[in-house]
Design a protein around this motif. Sequence first.
Motif, PDB file in Angstrom:
ATOM      1  N   THR A  20      88.001 -32.747  72.774  1.00  0.00           N
ATOM      2  CA  THR A  20      87.257 -32.661  71.527  1.00  0.00           C
ATOM      3  C   THR A  20      85.879 -33.257  71.705  1.00  0.00           C
ATOM      4  N   GLN A  21      84.865 -32.505  71.320  1.00  0.00           N
ATOM      5  CA  GLN A  21      83.476 -32.961  71.417  1.00  0.00           C
ATOM      6  C   GLN A  21      82.900 -33.144  70.011  1.00  0.00           C
ATOM      7  N   THR A  22      82.172 -34.237  69.825  1.00  0.00           N
ATOM      8  CA  THR A  22      81.456 -34.444  68.577  1.00  0.00           C
ATOM      9  C   THR A  22      80.073 -35.005  68.868  1.00  0.00           C
ATOM     10  N   PRO A  23      79.026 -34.583  68.112  1.00  0.00           N
ATOM     11  CA  PRO A  23      79.085 -33.502  67.127  1.00  0.00           C
ATOM     12  C   PRO A  23      79.027 -32.141  67.797  1.00  0.00           C
ATOM     13  N   LYS A  24      79.246 -31.083  67.040  1.00  0.00           N
ATOM     14  CA  LYS A  24      79.161 -29.717  67.568  1.00  0.00           C
ATOM     15  C   LYS A  24      77.735 -29.187  67.529  1.00  0.00           C
ATOM     16  N   PHE A  25      76.946 -29.659  66.614  1.00  0.00           N
ATOM     17  CA  PHE A  25      75.549 -29.251  66.490  1.00  0.00           C
ATOM     18  C   PHE A  25      74.710 -30.481  66.144  1.00  0.00           C
ATOM     19  N   ARG A  26      73.492 -30.516  66.709  1.00  0.00           N
ATOM     20  CA  ARG A  26      72.592 -31.614  66.370  1.00  0.00           C
ATOM     21  C   ARG A  26      71.169 -31.169  66.649  1.00  0.00           C
ATOM     22  N   VAL A  27      70.280 -31.553  65.744  1.00  0.00           N
ATOM     23  CA  VAL A  27      68.853 -31.322  65.950  1.00  0.00           C
ATOM     24  C   VAL A  27      68.171 -32.684  66.015  1.00  0.00           C
ATOM     25  N   LEU A  28      67.392 -32.897  67.052  1.00  0.00           N
ATOM     26  CA  LEU A  28      66.686 -34.162  67.254  1.00  0.00           C
ATOM     27  C   LEU A  28      65.188 -33.916  67.346  1.00  0.00           C
ATOM     28  N   MET A  84      70.492 -40.313  70.957  1.00  0.00           N
ATOM     29  CA  MET A  84      71.773 -39.922  70.386  1.00  0.00           C
ATOM     30  C   MET A  84      72.871 -40.036  71.449  1.00  0.00           C
ATOM     31  N   THR A  85      74.105 -40.011  70.968  1.00  0.00           N
ATOM     32  CA  THR A  85      75.258 -40.060  71.855  1.00  0.00           C
ATOM     33  C   THR A  85      76.214 -38.932  71.514  1.00  0.00           C
ATOM     34  N   LEU A  86      76.641 -38.218  72.559  1.00  0.00           N
ATOM     35  CA  LEU A  86      77.696 -37.216  72.412  1.00  0.00           C
ATOM     36  C   LEU A  86      79.013 -37.855  72.843  1.00  0.00           C
ATOM     37  N   LEU A  87      80.055 -37.607  72.042  1.00  0.00           N
ATOM     38  CA  LEU A  87      81.350 -38.191  72.330  1.00  0.00           C
ATOM     39  C   LEU A  87      82.317 -37.111  72.791  1.00  0.00           C
ATOM     40  N   CYS A  88      83.052 -37.407  73.851  1.00  0.00           N
ATOM     41  CA  CYS A  88      84.104 -36.525  74.330  1.00  0.00           C
ATOM     42  C   CYS A  88      85.406 -37.310  74.348  1.00  0.00           C
ATOM     43  N   ALA A  89      86.440 -36.738  73.759  1.00  0.00           N
ATOM     44  CA  ALA A  89      87.755 -37.367  73.742  1.00  0.00           C
ATOM     45  C   ALA A  89      88.799 -36.380  74.234  1.00  0.00           C
ATOM     46  N   ALA A 119      65.074 -38.363  73.721  1.00  0.00           N
ATOM     47  CA  ALA A 119      65.258 -36.926  73.882  1.00  0.00           C
ATOM     48  C   ALA A 119      63.941 -36.197  74.126  1.00  0.00           C
ATOM     49  N   ALA A 120      64.030 -35.162  74.987  1.00  0.00           N
ATOM     50  CA  ALA A 120      62.887 -34.314  75.301  1.00  0.00           C
ATOM     51  C   ALA A 120      63.252 -32.855  75.048  1.00  0.00           C
ATOM     52  N   PRO A 121      62.276 -32.005  74.751  1.00  0.00           N
ATOM     53  CA  PRO A 121      62.585 -30.588  74.511  1.00  0.00           C
ATOM     54  C   PRO A 121      63.345 -29.933  75.667  1.00  0.00           C
ATOM     55  N   SER A 122      63.134 -30.417  76.906  1.00  0.00           N
ATOM     56  CA  SER A 122      63.833 -29.854  78.063  1.00  0.00           C
ATOM     57  C   SER A 122      65.335 -30.127  78.023  1.00  0.00           C
ATOM     58  N   GLN A 123      65.756 -31.018  77.136  1.00  0.00           N
ATOM     59  CA  GLN A 123      67.174 -31.324  76.999  1.00  0.00           C
ATOM     60  C   GLN A 123      67.863 -30.467  75.937  1.00  0.00           C
ATOM     61  N   THR A 124      67.126 -29.536  75.355  1.00  0.00           N
ATOM     62  CA  THR A 124      67.735 -28.543  74.477  1.00  0.00           C
ATOM     63  C   THR A 124      68.693 -27.705  75.305  1.00  0.00           C
ATOM     64  N   SER A 125      69.962 -27.677  74.906  1.00  0.00           N
ATOM     65  CA  SER A 125      70.971 -27.021  75.722  1.00  0.00           C
ATOM     66  C   SER A 125      72.307 -27.034  74.979  1.00  0.00           C
ATOM     67  N   SER A 157      78.723 -28.683  72.590  1.00  0.00           N
ATOM     68  CA  SER A 157      77.848 -29.309  71.592  1.00  0.00           C
ATOM     69  C   SER A 157      76.457 -28.729  71.777  1.00  0.00           C
ATOM     70  N   ARG A 158      75.969 -28.081  70.725  1.00  0.00           N
ATOM     71  CA  ARG A 158      74.651 -27.439  70.825  1.00  0.00           C
ATOM     72  C   ARG A 158      73.590 -28.410  70.336  1.00  0.00           C
ATOM     73  N   LEU A 159      72.684 -28.789  71.241  1.00  0.00           N
ATOM     74  CA  LEU A 159      71.644 -29.756  70.929  1.00  0.00           C
ATOM     75  C   LEU A 159      70.279 -29.089  70.992  1.00  0.00           C
ATOM     76  N   THR A 160      69.497 -29.284  69.946  1.00  0.00           N
ATOM     77  CA  THR A 160      68.115 -28.789  69.912  1.00  0.00           C
ATOM     78  C   THR A 160      67.183 -29.979  69.754  1.00  0.00           C
ATOM     79  N   VAL A 161      66.188 -30.053  70.640  1.00  0.00           N
ATOM     80  CA  VAL A 161      65.189 -31.124  70.557  1.00  0.00           C
ATOM     81  C   VAL A 161      63.837 -30.501  70.227  1.00  0.00           C
ATOM     82  N   LEU A 162      63.307 -30.901  69.084  1.00  0.00           N
ATOM     83  CA  LEU A 162      62.040 -30.317  68.618  1.00  0.00           C
ATOM     84  C   LEU A 162      60.853 -31.147  69.082  1.00  0.00           C
TER      85      LEU A 162
END
Lengths: 115, 111
Positions: A5-13, A19-24, A81-87, A110-115
């Motif tokens: 399980t991954q949280t969160p599933k979506f995030r915009v930074l 930020m921290t992504l959690l995997c359980a 966070a940097a835009p290159s980490q959008t992934s 987990s879909r991450l967008t860095v603006l």
Amino acid sequence: NAGVTQTPKFRVLKTGQSMTLLCAQDMNHEYMYWYRQDPGMGLRLIHYSVGEGTTAKGEVPDGYNVSRLKKQNFLLGLESAAPSQTSVYFCASGRLAGGPAGELFFGEGSRLTVL
Amino acid sequence: EDQVTQSPEALRLQEGESSSLNCSYTVSGLRGLFWYRQDPGKGPEFLFTLYSAGEEKEKERLKATLTKKESFLHITAPKPEDSATYLCAVRAGVLSGKLIFGQGTTLQVKP
């Protein structure tokens, strides 16, 4: 069974935020991994862990940190966070023994967008 | 440096038209080659493990083979539900736990 399980599933930074992504995982697996997936580039290994309290660098570790304080959890941190980490980020876990080697169980991503 | 390269990047087939996907690798001390399937918006799912040259594994319409430098995923008489991205990965070193993936082949099977 929850599996991985991954949280969160979506995030915009915004650039510079952290930020921290959690995997359980609930399968008592020794190995855990963080990958990122970008169009046309497959899965690239960021960091991985072969057991509680251990971590190792993968192919693209710069800009990320990880921790595995408990066997079932693997955290991926972005300090600035940097835009290159959008992934799309995928966590996976696997057994040390008792099943096909290389059989990893993946989360939904987990879909991450860095603006 | 360990490297995995898959070809082609994309493949379109008509239903029933058999073909093969290629995975070539450069790794010091191969400890297994693995095939995965990934559907859009999902995480990859494990298909096969191959350990040594000459080994073959089969599952429904899929057969994976391994040589000293590459692996093939043969798809026999594919159906539209076989449409997905197929990924191969290698593990180098018994204790490293490190799996390196190729960039994948996206297969589309048209009815």
